[in-house]
Scaffold this active site. Structure first.
Site, mmCIF file in Angstrom:
data_model
loop_
_atom_site.group_PDB
_atom_site.id
_atom_site.type_symbol
_atom_site.label_atom_id
_atom_site.label_comp_id
_atom_site.label_asym_id
_atom_site.label_seq_id
_atom_site.Cartn_x
_atom_site.Cartn_y
_atom_site.Cartn_z
ATOM 1 N N ASP A 37 0.851 -1.192 0.000
ATOM 2 C CA ASP A 37 0.000 0.000 0.000
ATOM 3 C C ASP A 37 0.884 1.239 0.000
ATOM 4 O O ASP A 37 2.010 1.204 0.504
ATOM 5 C CB ASP A 37 -0.903 0.011 1.239
ATOM 6 C CG ASP A 37 -1.987 -1.057 1.203
ATOM 7 O OD1 ASP A 37 -2.469 -1.379 0.099
ATOM 8 O OD2 ASP A 37 -2.355 -1.547 2.280
ATOM 9 N N ASP A 54 -7.001 -1.448 -4.572
ATOM 10 C CA ASP A 54 -8.080 -1.147 -3.626
ATOM 11 C C ASP A 54 -9.081 -0.156 -4.218
ATOM 12 O O ASP A 54 -10.289 -0.293 -4.021
ATOM 13 C CB ASP A 54 -7.518 -0.564 -2.325
ATOM 14 C CG ASP A 54 -6.619 -1.525 -1.586
ATOM 15 O OD1 ASP A 54 -6.781 -2.750 -1.736
ATOM 16 O OD2 ASP A 54 -5.736 -1.042 -0.839
#
Length: 151
Positions: free
Chosen positions: A113, A131
């Site tokens: 991330d 995401d």
């Protein structure tokens, strides 16, 4: 229609993976670079959990869950014959995002991330391109379902 779904999904998967690879080759995990002070930073982390770090450390379980969802979506795509545009994009976005995060879990031991936003002194959970597409895909399918019921 099926080919279109798989093409879009592959593009999303490829985009997600190429960005993550570029970041991992140029920055160490834990690096945080403020791009817009007090609003947006690029913060490179490995999330060994699911969304919002749920089930942290249970990578194998999350891989199994991801594979089950992957099987479900491929089965659904293969058995359906007609789709509205929003459903095509929704399925494509979910499949592409799912693949991006699943490959991270399998080959990197967790999801990479890097998008880190702060708003009104709240630091939102760090997320990635996969995401974004997963969330948009789910909303498109929900919207299409609601719209379909109204017809």
């Amino acid at each position: 229609m099926k080919k279109e779904i798989y093409k879009i999904s592959f593009f999303i998967f490829f985009l997600d993976q190429i960005v993550k690879l570029g970041l991992l080759q140029n920055f160490l995990l834990g690096t945080s670079i403020p791009l817009i002070p007090h609003f947006f930073s690029m913060t490179l982390v490995k999330n060994t959990g699911g969304a919002f770090s749920i089930l942290t450390g249970n990578v194998f379980l999350l891989i199994l869950i991801g594979l089950a969802f992957l099987g479900f979506f491929v089965y659904y795509i293969e058995r359906e014959k007609y789709r509205e545009k929003l459903e095509i994009y929704g399925l494509s976005f979910i499949l592409g995002g799912l693949l991006g995060n699943l490959v991270d879990r399998i080959f990197r031991g967790g999801v990479i991330d890097f998008l880190d936003f702060q708003l009104f002194n709240y630091d939102y959970p760090i997320f990635n391109i996969a995401d974004i597409f997963l969330v948009i895909g789910v909303f498109l399918l929900i919207f299409e379902e609601i719209r379909g019921r109204e017809k």
